[in-house]
Write a protein that holds these residues in place. Structure first.
Motif, mmCIF file in Angstrom:
data_model
loop_
_atom_site.group_PDB
_atom_site.id
_atom_site.type_symbol
_atom_site.label_atom_id
_atom_site.label_comp_id
_atom_site.label_asym_id
_atom_site.label_seq_id
_atom_site.Cartn_x
_atom_site.Cartn_y
_atom_site.Cartn_z
ATOM 1 N N ARG A 1 40.128 45.331 38.306
ATOM 2 C CA ARG A 1 41.283 45.109 37.432
ATOM 3 C C ARG A 1 40.910 44.304 36.192
ATOM 4 O O ARG A 1 40.063 43.418 36.248
ATOM 5 N N ALA B 1 42.749 49.228 37.345
ATOM 6 C CA ALA B 1 44.071 48.813 36.872
ATOM 7 C C ALA B 1 43.944 47.895 35.662
ATOM 8 O O ALA B 1 42.973 47.144 35.529
ATOM 9 N N ASP C 1 46.441 40.671 41.466
ATOM 10 C CA ASP C 1 45.277 41.261 42.122
ATOM 11 C C ASP C 1 45.554 41.637 43.569
ATOM 12 O O ASP C 1 44.678 42.150 44.252
#
Length: 238
Positions: free
Chosen positions: A120, A163, A200
């Protein structure tokens, strides 16, 4: 164990994110330009550190050197620079844009080859991205640019299972706030860090482009307003 790179890790939001993630068992790497404060922050929270400028590709390459992967990168570095457009020099403009926007590209290009499905990006933006501030034209533009960059990046890397999130806080009680000439209700750095750590944990199948955070101003959970140093200085001299 997941690892995390935090830019702007020597203080403020970056250090708070590093602390929160380290307490949750992450292997944390802090980076910033100044070694003294950075090394002290790393020692305090039990992290590694690399002195680097997130707006300089050659400098930032040292942050990812030797890593076999990057699970999480939190871009908290930035400056609240500039002044009114009619007074601002091009050099001042470029300094702010480099620190806040060029850095987004630099760290992305460095980290992306080491990211894998489940990794991420979290970009720390500002409410100025949505509500531009007079006398902060460069800052407002750079943060709006950050938000647009992050969304475009998300559309590029979703196929890779990576992401991209933006955390957009209102005023946060940091050193950066102390030059503001008025009182305000502000978040604490831990509020932002908690949001970053929570992001997260979001399932990779969920697209969550942006979280906007603001301090409560009324009711039982409202904290006392922050009185910046500049307000206190003006009051003392009047």
């Amino acid at each position: 164990m997941r690892n995390a790179i935090i830019t702007g890790g020597s203080g403020g939001i970056g250090k708070a994110c590093g602390r929160e993630l380290a307490e949750r068992g992450y292997e944390v790497v802090l980076c910033a330009r100044g070694e003294a404060a950075l090394s002290a922050a790393a020692a305090e929270i039990g992290a590694r550190y690399v002195v680097a400028d997130a707006a300089d590709p050659a400098s930032f390459a040292a942050v990812t050197a030797g890593l076999d992967r990057v699970d999480l990168i939190v871009h908290a570095a930035g400056v609240l620079g500039g002044t009114y457009a009619r007074k601002q020099s091009f050099s001042q403009w470029r300094t702010t844009m480099a620190a806040n926007l060029d850095s987004c590209f630099v760290l992305t290009q460095a980290a992306l080859p080491l990211m894998r499905p489940g990794s991420r990006f979290v970009f720390i933006s500002s409410s100025a991205a949505h509500e531009p501030m007079p006398a902060r034209t460069a800052y407002s533009a750079s943060k709006a640019g950050m938000n647009a960059f992050a969304r475009a990046l998300a559309l590029e890397v979703d196929r890779d299972g990576i992401a991209v999130h933006v955390v957009t806080p209102g005023p946060v009680e940091t050193e950066m706030l102390q030059d503001v000439p008025f009182e305000m209700y502000a978040l604490g750095v831990a509020d932002v860090a908690n949001a970053v750590a929570w992001l997260d944990t979001v399932d990779p199948s969920v697209d969550l482009p942006e979280i906007r955070l603001n301090a409560v101003t009324r009711g039982p959970w409202a904290r006392p307003p922050v009185v910046p140093f500049e307000v206190q200085r003006r009051a003392a001299s009047s």
